[in-house]
Scaffold this motif. Structure first.
Motif, PDB file in Angstrom:
ATOM      1  N   LEU A 207      34.309  29.279  19.253  1.00  0.00           N
ATOM      2  CA  LEU A 207      33.812  30.140  19.748  1.00  0.00           C
ATOM      3  C   LEU A 207      33.879  30.727  21.204  1.00  0.00           C
ATOM      4  N   PHE A 208      34.433  31.630  21.178  1.00  0.00           N
ATOM      5  CA  PHE A 208      34.642  32.272  22.703  1.00  0.00           C
ATOM      6  C   PHE A 208      34.085  33.194  23.199  1.00  0.00           C
ATOM      7  N   ASP A 209      33.828  33.019  24.409  1.00  0.00           N
ATOM      8  CA  ASP A 209      32.760  33.785  25.432  1.00  0.00           C
ATOM      9  C   ASP A 209      34.200  34.977  26.353  1.00  0.00           C
ATOM     10  N   PHE A 210      34.063  35.880  26.510  1.00  0.00           N
ATOM     11  CA  PHE A 210      34.993  36.834  26.422  1.00  0.00           C
ATOM     12  C   PHE A 210      35.916  37.139  27.277  1.00  0.00           C
ATOM     13  N   ASP A 211      34.967  37.560  28.759  1.00  0.00           N
ATOM     14  CA  ASP A 211      35.361  37.740  29.947  1.00  0.00           C
ATOM     15  C   ASP A 211      35.751  35.838  30.554  1.00  0.00           C
ATOM     16  N   GLY A 212      36.528  35.800  30.764  1.00  0.00           N
ATOM     17  CA  GLY A 212      36.963  34.773  31.635  1.00  0.00           C
ATOM     18  C   GLY A 212      38.726  34.217  30.886  1.00  0.00           C
ATOM     19  N   PRO A 213      37.725  34.084  29.551  1.00  0.00           N
ATOM     20  CA  PRO A 213      37.896  32.442  28.648  1.00  0.00           C
ATOM     21  C   PRO A 213      39.465  33.259  28.017  1.00  0.00           C
ATOM     22  N   LEU A 214      38.931  34.950  27.680  1.00  0.00           N
ATOM     23  CA  LEU A 214      40.400  36.094  27.027  1.00  0.00           C
ATOM     24  C   LEU A 214      41.084  36.869  27.592  1.00  0.00           C
ATOM     25  N   CYS A 215      39.680  37.290  28.827  1.00  0.00           N
ATOM     26  CA  CYS A 215      40.372  38.154  29.644  1.00  0.00           C
ATOM     27  C   CYS A 215      40.106  38.389  30.980  1.00  0.00           C
ATOM     28  N   ASP A 216      40.431  39.154  32.312  1.00  0.00           N
ATOM     29  CA  ASP A 216      39.832  39.472  33.570  1.00  0.00           C
ATOM     30  C   ASP A 216      39.260  41.143  33.039  1.00  0.00           C
ATOM     31  N   LEU A 217      37.842  40.815  32.480  1.00  0.00           N
ATOM     32  CA  LEU A 217      37.961  42.157  32.095  1.00  0.00           C
ATOM     33  C   LEU A 217      37.647  43.580  33.093  1.00  0.00           C
ATOM     34  N   PHE A 218      37.400  42.887  34.399  1.00  0.00           N
ATOM     35  CA  PHE A 218      37.182  44.427  35.591  1.00  0.00           C
ATOM     36  C   PHE A 218      38.262  44.136  36.073  1.00  0.00           C
ATOM     37  N   SER A 219      39.189  43.972  35.775  1.00  0.00           N
ATOM     38  CA  SER A 219      40.289  43.657  36.654  1.00  0.00           C
ATOM     39  C   SER A 219      40.779  44.974  37.225  1.00  0.00           C
ATOM     40  N   GLY A 220      40.955  45.610  35.841  1.00  0.00           N
ATOM     41  CA  GLY A 220      41.784  46.894  36.121  1.00  0.00           C
ATOM     42  C   GLY A 220      40.988  47.976  36.507  1.00  0.00           C
ATOM     43  N   ARG A 221      39.090  47.632  36.466  1.00  0.00           N
ATOM     44  CA  ARG A 221      38.243  48.863  37.145  1.00  0.00           C
ATOM     45  C   ARG A 221      37.008  47.323  37.759  1.00  0.00           C
ATOM     46  N   PRO A 222      36.800  47.266  38.968  1.00  0.00           N
ATOM     47  CA  PRO A 222      36.047  46.424  39.411  1.00  0.00           C
ATOM     48  C   PRO A 222      35.141  46.297  38.611  1.00  0.00           C
ATOM     49  N   ALA A 223      34.562  45.622  38.623  1.00  0.00           N
ATOM     50  CA  ALA A 223      32.730  45.197  38.204  1.00  0.00           C
ATOM     51  C   ALA A 223      31.958  45.759  39.004  1.00  0.00           C
ATOM     52  N   SER A 224      32.179  45.797  40.796  1.00  0.00           N
ATOM     53  CA  SER A 224      31.278  46.637  42.013  1.00  0.00           C
ATOM     54  C   SER A 224      31.564  47.702  41.473  1.00  0.00           C
ATOM     55  N   GLY A 225      32.403  48.580  41.373  1.00  0.00           N
ATOM     56  CA  GLY A 225      32.303  49.810  40.685  1.00  0.00           C
ATOM     57  C   GLY A 225      31.728  50.376  39.352  1.00  0.00           C
ATOM     58  N   VAL A 226      31.819  49.341  38.979  1.00  0.00           N
ATOM     59  CA  VAL A 226      31.149  50.142  37.290  1.00  0.00           C
ATOM     60  C   VAL A 226      29.534  49.759  38.167  1.00  0.00           C
ATOM     61  N   ALA A 227      29.134  48.600  38.765  1.00  0.00           N
ATOM     62  CA  ALA A 227      28.169  48.216  38.573  1.00  0.00           C
ATOM     63  C   ALA A 227      27.060  49.831  39.683  1.00  0.00           C
ATOM     64  N   GLU A 228      28.240  50.024  40.996  1.00  0.00           N
ATOM     65  CA  GLU A 228      28.099  51.292  41.877  1.00  0.00           C
ATOM     66  C   GLU A 228      27.482  52.592  40.847  1.00  0.00           C
ATOM     67  N   ARG A 229      28.276  53.335  39.805  1.00  0.00           N
ATOM     68  CA  ARG A 229      28.310  53.910  38.440  1.00  0.00           C
ATOM     69  C   ARG A 229      26.918  54.123  38.040  1.00  0.00           C
TER      70      ARG A 229
ATOM     71  N   VAL B 265      35.025  44.141  23.163  1.00  0.00           N
ATOM     72  CA  VAL B 265      36.054  43.094  22.779  1.00  0.00           C
ATOM     73  C   VAL B 265      37.000  43.817  21.668  1.00  0.00           C
ATOM     74  N   ILE B 266      36.247  44.310  20.480  1.00  0.00           N
ATOM     75  CA  ILE B 266      37.008  45.631  20.058  1.00  0.00           C
ATOM     76  C   ILE B 266      38.077  45.632  20.568  1.00  0.00           C
ATOM     77  N   ARG B 267      37.800  46.591  21.261  1.00  0.00           N
ATOM     78  CA  ARG B 267      38.856  48.163  22.030  1.00  0.00           C
ATOM     79  C   ARG B 267      40.144  46.860  23.022  1.00  0.00           C
ATOM     80  N   PHE B 268      40.001  45.304  23.636  1.00  0.00           N
ATOM     81  CA  PHE B 268      41.109  44.484  23.987  1.00  0.00           C
ATOM     82  C   PHE B 268      41.042  44.184  22.656  1.00  0.00           C
TER      83      PHE B 268
END
Length: 256
Positions: free
Chosen positions: A28-50, A136-139
């Motif tokens: 069983l995998f977690d996604f953000d971290g073990p499989l990818c850096d989800l917000f590497s291209g779209r920073p989490a801070s910007g997502v939170a602001e939007r 996850v599906i898109r990745f």
């Protein structure tokens, strides 16, 4: 309050990560971290602001408290507003943002190779994440991967209260793969992952890229951590080689 450091974790005490993987039949995998850096291209801070901007007219108090973590912001909306149009709106907006982020997310080193090796070695696989299944599906599709199958992707639902550390997604993953907790192992990088695994009795391997991450996992009882997936990939490849014609019987403790 932190868990006692001497508390065992799902039978993982004193067992190395490779051994936990080798005796498992399901990962069983977690996604953000073990499989990818989800917000590497779209920073989490910007997502939170939007996301905060999207919520200013329906949840102004919560929106004003945004601190750079979009998932925490969603949880705050759910806590203050419960099942409501505000919570639904936040979840839909975050899902769309995560799917966009997945389109440019950086894979974790050795993660894609590990998925392939686990498939070749006969492990069942599932994703258990607080992120949207759409991300996850898109990745996975972006990298040409069909494993784990969509039926085994268990992510955020319309009820944020079921996010880890609630074990809801792990229970669903065990059911969808036909696995027992004792047959599985979880790879995660957060205390919430570890706590959810403890609740259902799934052995846990912590992915800790630095000392801060490792200490946070140890504080909730994790005993098996790795700074890289390379060792797990090598263990999976050993099982693949053991199945090749002429390889002889598998090593003790390894089964398919």
């Amino acid at each position: 309050m932190s868990a006692r450091r001497d508390a065992p974790l799902s039978g993982a005490t004193d067992q190395c990560p490779a051994a936990l993987l080798e005796v498992a039949d399901c990962v069983l995998f977690d996604f953000d971290g073990p499989l990818c850096d989800l917000f590497s291209g779209r920073p989490a801070s910007g997502v939170a602001e939007r996301l905060a901007g999207e919520l200013r007219d329906v949840a102004p108090v919560v929106a004003a408290s945004a601190a750079g973590d979009p998932l925490a912001l969603l949880q705050a909306v759910a806590k203050h507003h419960g099942s409501s149009p505000a919570t639904d709106r936040a979840e839909r907006f975050l899902t769309a943002e995560e799917a966009e982020a997945a389109g440019v997310a950086t894979p974790t080193a050795y993660a894609l190779e590990l998925i392939g090796a686990l498939d070749a070695g006969g492990w069942r696989q599932a994703v258990t994440t607080n992120n949207s299944p759409a991300a996850v599906i898109r990745f996975l599709e972006r990298h040409g991967l069909s494993v784990p199958a969509v039926a085994h992707i268990h992510g955020r639902t319309s009820e944020p209260g079921l996010l880890k550390p609630d074990p809801h997604c792990l229970v669903r993953a065990l059911e969808s793969t036909g696995s027992t907790a004792q047959e599985a192992v979880m790879i995660g990088d957060s205390p919430a992952d570890c706590l959810a695994a403890k609740v259902v009795g799934v052995p846990f391997i912590g992915y800790a890229v630095n000392g801060r991450k490792r200490r946070a996992l140890e504080d909730v009882g994790a005993r098996c951590t790795v700074p890289s997936l390379r060792g797990l990939l090598e263990a999976a490849r050993r099982r693949v080689r053991s199945r090749e014609p002429g390889a002889g019987p598998p090593a003790a403790g390894v089964h398919g």
